[in-house]
Design an enzyme around this catalytic site. Structure first.
Site, PDB file in Angstrom:
ATOM      1  N   ASP A 263       0.733  -1.247  -0.208  1.00 26.26           N
ATOM      2  CA  ASP A 263       0.051   0.128   0.329  1.00 26.26           C
ATOM      3  C   ASP A 263       0.878   1.290   0.143  1.00 26.26           C
ATOM      4  O   ASP A 263       0.522   2.420  -0.359  1.00 26.26           O
ATOM      5  CB  ASP A 263      -1.048   0.043   1.344  1.00 26.26           C
ATOM      6  CG  ASP A 263      -1.532   0.711   1.144  1.00 26.26           C
ATOM      7  OD1 ASP A 263      -2.364   1.565   0.041  1.00 26.26           O
ATOM      8  OD2 ASP A 263      -1.876   1.695   2.224  1.00 26.26           O
ATOM      9  N   HIS A 268       4.717   4.482  -2.672  1.00 19.65           N
ATOM     10  CA  HIS A 268       5.215   6.348  -2.423  1.00 19.65           C
ATOM     11  C   HIS A 268       6.373   6.242  -2.255  1.00 19.65           C
ATOM     12  O   HIS A 268       7.048   7.186  -2.040  1.00 19.65           O
ATOM     13  CB  HIS A 268       4.534   6.251  -1.361  1.00 19.65           C
ATOM     14  CG  HIS A 268       2.099   6.118  -1.301  1.00 19.65           C
ATOM     15  ND1 HIS A 268       2.230   6.996  -2.412  1.00 19.65           N
ATOM     16  CD2 HIS A 268       1.390   6.238  -1.236  1.00 19.65           C
ATOM     17  CE1 HIS A 268       0.638   6.589  -2.741  1.00 19.65           C
ATOM     18  NE2 HIS A 268       0.673   6.287  -1.527  1.00 19.65           N
ATOM     19  N   LYS A 361      -0.009   2.287  10.322  1.00 10.65           N
ATOM     20  CA  LYS A 361      -1.716   2.784  10.737  1.00 10.65           C
ATOM     21  C   LYS A 361      -1.214   2.587  12.098  1.00 10.65           C
ATOM     22  O   LYS A 361      -0.783   1.977  12.866  1.00 10.65           O
ATOM     23  CB  LYS A 361      -2.512   1.513   9.803  1.00 10.65           C
ATOM     24  CG  LYS A 361      -2.384   2.263   8.468  1.00 10.65           C
ATOM     25  CD  LYS A 361      -4.003   1.551   7.870  1.00 10.65           C
ATOM     26  CE  LYS A 361      -3.976   2.118   6.409  1.00 10.65           C
ATOM     27  NZ  LYS A 361      -4.283   3.561   6.746  1.00 10.65           N
ATOM     28  N   ARG A 371      13.834  12.042   4.873  1.00  9.22           N
ATOM     29  CA  ARG A 371      15.324  12.945   6.834  1.00  9.22           C
ATOM     30  C   ARG A 371      16.117  12.408   5.593  1.00  9.22           C
ATOM     31  O   ARG A 371      17.033  10.963   5.744  1.00  9.22           O
ATOM     32  CB  ARG A 371      15.133  12.475   7.665  1.00  9.22           C
ATOM     33  CG  ARG A 371      16.121  13.192   8.477  1.00  9.22           C
ATOM     34  CD  ARG A 371      16.018  12.699   9.842  1.00  9.22           C
ATOM     35  NE  ARG A 371      16.836  13.083  11.333  1.00  9.22           N
ATOM     36  CZ  ARG A 371      16.912  13.222  12.013  1.00  9.22           C
ATOM     37  NH1 ARG A 371      16.683  11.690  11.851  1.00  9.22           N
ATOM     38  NH2 ARG A 371      17.807  13.348  13.161  1.00  9.22           N
TER      39      ARG A 371
END
Length: 791
Positions: A263, A268, A361, A371
């Site tokens: 997911d 991402h 989650k 970072r």
């Protein structure tokens, strides 16, 4: 005429500079799934933003919402959403009201369910353009629908709803793009039969997040500062993090199929990783160069093992699944809702730098950031209280691309003041002068140069604008997609049955999900709380390794991890004895999958191993180039050689690739290897030979009924395998049996049948080559895990 009336109305209100500019052609935007959640939350607003931005660009627009819902209810649902559209705060109320009114007039709903519906839509677009006397510039089809519907919709568009020649087609696809490499390949092949690569725009909305989208421009504009330090010599580690406080309730049907890695991490966070690690092309505006550099960065990532990941699941998840998917009370989900993954790149720039990707989650905060933490080699004599953030080299040095939420609650770019003052584009980013009194990553905000967007934009608005402009570098190509799945699928397969650590959720997680890097692996820092179901029963420590006999030779058996640990220790002891005796240790290793875990164990846990005095040989090799992933040497290099310090001249790959050809008898590769062994190994007697066993009883690359190697005195032979690649080079039984010690490693339930079979037979090497292994003056030891031994 409808479009003319709309344009004149907008012109009258001052939204357009001149009607003369309205000449570049018409764009039809078709939003499939126009009444779904994604469309309601983001896509319609993004399309309205596109209209506001481009109303004076010279293109005219119509917006077609489409869904399976019948015309009347669908139209009501869609226009309920459109009436709630908002303008940015800096937009004048008058202009906003006009543009919103015109956007609604330019929008219409269609039921798209059958092939005939697509034909009718195409006819309506053509009729409208003919009536208005407009030339068609192109069509955008936005697929806000589940991937299982892609193929049928693609077929309909391709057969009856394509724009005419001279106009472009852009098809926008939402993730998920498959759930592993095989499914992604299948979906990609289906779509490629209807659309070209140039026509497809795969969306990852994180690439539209302003902080993420600015990583490449930041690197480009600050080359003078970053070129010396953007590498393994100066970067200590990189963290790419997306934390969520919400759980998966209401989404468990999706989440059970995908989990947090599919997911979030595979898409991402991987995209953000590529922006950081890719080599910068000379020109960022050339999309094909950017995409090629991204692909090369993906392909340089080192393969993942399950030891590279830590997994968690919030405690209420299984009950959410039971409730929403009607699962029984005994159902236990193994789907991770939290993951931390350690990634390494084998590129020269990044070799050795740990990249940590983390998401989950039901965590303690909602925040996302990238970072980059730099090494700090300085020692400062001045007390900490007196150190100036802008000049003290002892303060931490970092660059943070702050994606949003969290303490700052806005996208931002932060650069430590003791690094450099960055160059930022004045029109789109502004320096934050009045900084709030807060700490970010242990430092006061005043220790950073801080920049935020002049105008915050939703990620979908950014991406829809890029679709309009045809900017392919903001989207995922088929090649890059498959490369990403090729990287992540082996890890997903290896953890599919691994139980995740349970955590309560929110602030109660405390230190339960903290993890650390240990010898190239990830591990939770605190032990998982365990409740014993039977406290009076046997404890894990009560189970000892079984030590007995197998085929009249010593047998060591245990659970796989314990067995590999024991084998690695025994190899190290053998090595130390050999070095003490003769000053060197000759070790011959087999290929295949069985020894991979052993190689990793030796690389990560045995720092006293006498590698400087060790010669590494291969027992067998496949007749492929050594750089081929099928090569045994390639596996040995990936899992062991690149992690240890063994002298270059002590590594002896088999010469399967001579004279630009593979395993040709006239090239005498077998004789060459045999001569090398005779020259370096006393009496051609290896200190240790490590073997495995195939399900057919083969060992090394000596297969049942092989014409070479099972009999006779020849040391190294060419053989034929029943599976590809067929040609092999291998030690013969005669050479193996000269060894001082032979260890045979057998793991996995798939080996139980052959183990049982060979336990009952005598020496029959032509039928079961492994039965011919019997060192003439050395020792044979069997290492079997419980699954191979007991089934």
């Amino acid at each position: 005429k409808m479009l003319r009336r709309v344009l004149c109305s907008v012109l009258f209100m001052g939204a357009l500079p001149s009607l003369v500019e309205v000449s570049q052609g018409h764009i039809s935007v078709i939003l499939l799934g126009a009444t779904g959640d994604l469309a309601k939350k983001y896509l319609w607003q993004g399309l309205f933003q596109l209209y506001m931005d481009q109303v004076s660009s010279g293109h005219s627009f119509t917006f077609h919402g489409a869904a399976l819902t019948a015309l009347e209810p669908g139209q009501k649902l869609m226009f309920d959403v459109l009436k709630k559209l908002a303008c940015p705060p800096d937009e004048s109320p008058t202009r906003c009201a006009v543009l919103k009114d015109q956007f609604l007039k330019l929008s219409q709903y269609h039921q798209l369910k059958t092939a005939e519906n697509y034909t009718v839509l195409n006819r309506e677009i053509e009729t409208l353009l003919h009536q208005e006397g407009l030339k068609e510039a192109g069509r955008i089809f936005y697929f806000s629908v589940p991937p299982f519907a892609y193929t049928e919709i693609a077929r309909h568009i391709n057969s009856s709803c394509r724009p005419p020649p001279g106009a472009w087609l852009r098809v926008v696809l939402e993730k998920p793009f498959g759930h592993d490499l095989e499914s992604a390949q299948q979906l990609a092949a289906e779509l490629m039969s209807f659309f070209t690569e140039d026509e497809m725009f795969r969306v990852d909305h994180y690439m539209g997040k302003q902080a993420v989208a600015h990583i490449l421009p930041f690197r480009d504009q600050n080359r003078q500062f970053l070129d010396p330090v953007w590498n393994r010599h100066h970067v200590e580690r990189v963290e790419i993090v997306l934390k969520e406080i919400v759980d998966a309730k209401g989404r468990t049907s999706f989440y059970e199929q995908y989990g947090v890695i599919r997911d979030v991490l595979q898409n991402h966070l991987t995209e953000a990783l590529m922006f950081l690690t890719m080599e910068l092309p000379a020109n960022l505006s050339r999309a094909e160069e950017v995409l090629q550099c991204k692909l090369q960065a993906l392909q340089s990532l080192r393969g993942l093992e399950k030891e590279n990941a830590v997994l968690g699941q919030y405690q209420a998840y299984t009950s959410h699944v039971q409730e929403e998917l009607q699962k029984g009370q005994n159902y236990v989900s193994m789907t991770p809702t939290f993951a931390g993954v350690l990634i390494h790149s084998d590129s020269l720039r990044w070799e050795g730098v740990p990249f940590i990707l983390t998401s989950g989650k039901a965590l303690d905060e909602r925040v996302g950031y990238v970072r980059v933490l730099f090494r700090n080699r300085a020692y400062c004599m001045q007390s900490e209280a007196l150190r100036d953030a802008g000049h003290s080299q002892c303060k931490p040095k970092q660059i943070v691309f702050y994606i949003g939420h969290g303490a700052l609650n806005t996208p931002a770019v932060l650069v430590s003041r003791n690094l450099f003052r960055p160059i930022m584009p004045e029109g789109s980013w502004r320096e934050v002068i009045d900084q709030p009194d807060m700490h970010i990553f242990g430092q006061p905000l005043s220790d950073y140069y801080v920049y935020s967007p002049v105008k915050e934009r939703d990620a979908y608005s950014v991406l829809i604008s890029n679709i309009y402009h045809g900017r392919k570098d903001f989207f995922i190509t088929t090649e890059n997609l498959l490369a990403s799945w090729a990287f992540w699928t082996p890890l997903l397969n290896s953890i599919s049955h691994q139980a995740p650590r349970l955590y309560p959720g929110g602030v109660e997680n405390q230190h339960l999900l903290d993890f650390e890097m240990v010898s190239g692996e990830l591990a939770f820092t605190v032990a998982e709380p365990v409740e014993l179901l039977n406290p009076n029963g046997p404890m894990p420590s009560d189970y000892k390794s079984i030590q007995s006999k197998f085929r009249q030779s010593p047998l060591v058996s245990a659970w796989t991890e314990v067995l590999i640990s024991q084998l690695a220790s025994d190899i190290e002891k053998t090595a130390s004895k050999a070095v003490a005796r003769s000053g060197k240790f000759h070790l011959a290793l087999s290929g295949g999958s069985s020894p991979v875990a052993l190689f990793q164990r030796l690389a990560r846990h045995h720092y006293d191993f006498p590698w400087r005095h060790t010669h590494l040989w291969l027992v067998d090799e496949r007749c492929v180039p050594l750089s081929d992933p099928e090569s045994n040497f390639f596996s040995l290099h990936n899992h062991l050689l690149q992690s240890i310090r063994v002298p270059y001249f002590n590594i002896h790959p088999m010469p399967v690739h001579l004279n630009q050809r593979l395993c040709v008898e006239e090239d005498r590769g077998t004789e060459q290897y045999a001569k090398e062994i005779t020259a370096l190994v006393a009496n051609a007697s290896f200190d240790l030979v490590l073997l495995g066993v195939g399900t057919d009883g083969h060992t090394a690359s000596l297969f049942p009924h092989s014409e070479n190697g099972l009999e006779g005195a020849q040391a190294v032979v060419l053989t034929e395998s029943p599976v590809k690649p067929h040609q092999r080079m291998s030690f013969s039984l005669a050479l193996i049996n000269k060894a001082r010690q032979v260890f045979v490693l057998v793991v996995g339930k798939g080996k139980h049948d052959i183990t049982t079979q060979i336990s009952r037979v005598g020496r029959k090497p032509r039928k079961w080559p492994i039965s011919g292994v019997s060192p003439s003056s050395g020792q044979l030891v069997w290492y079997m895990d419980y699954e191979a031994l007991l089934g």
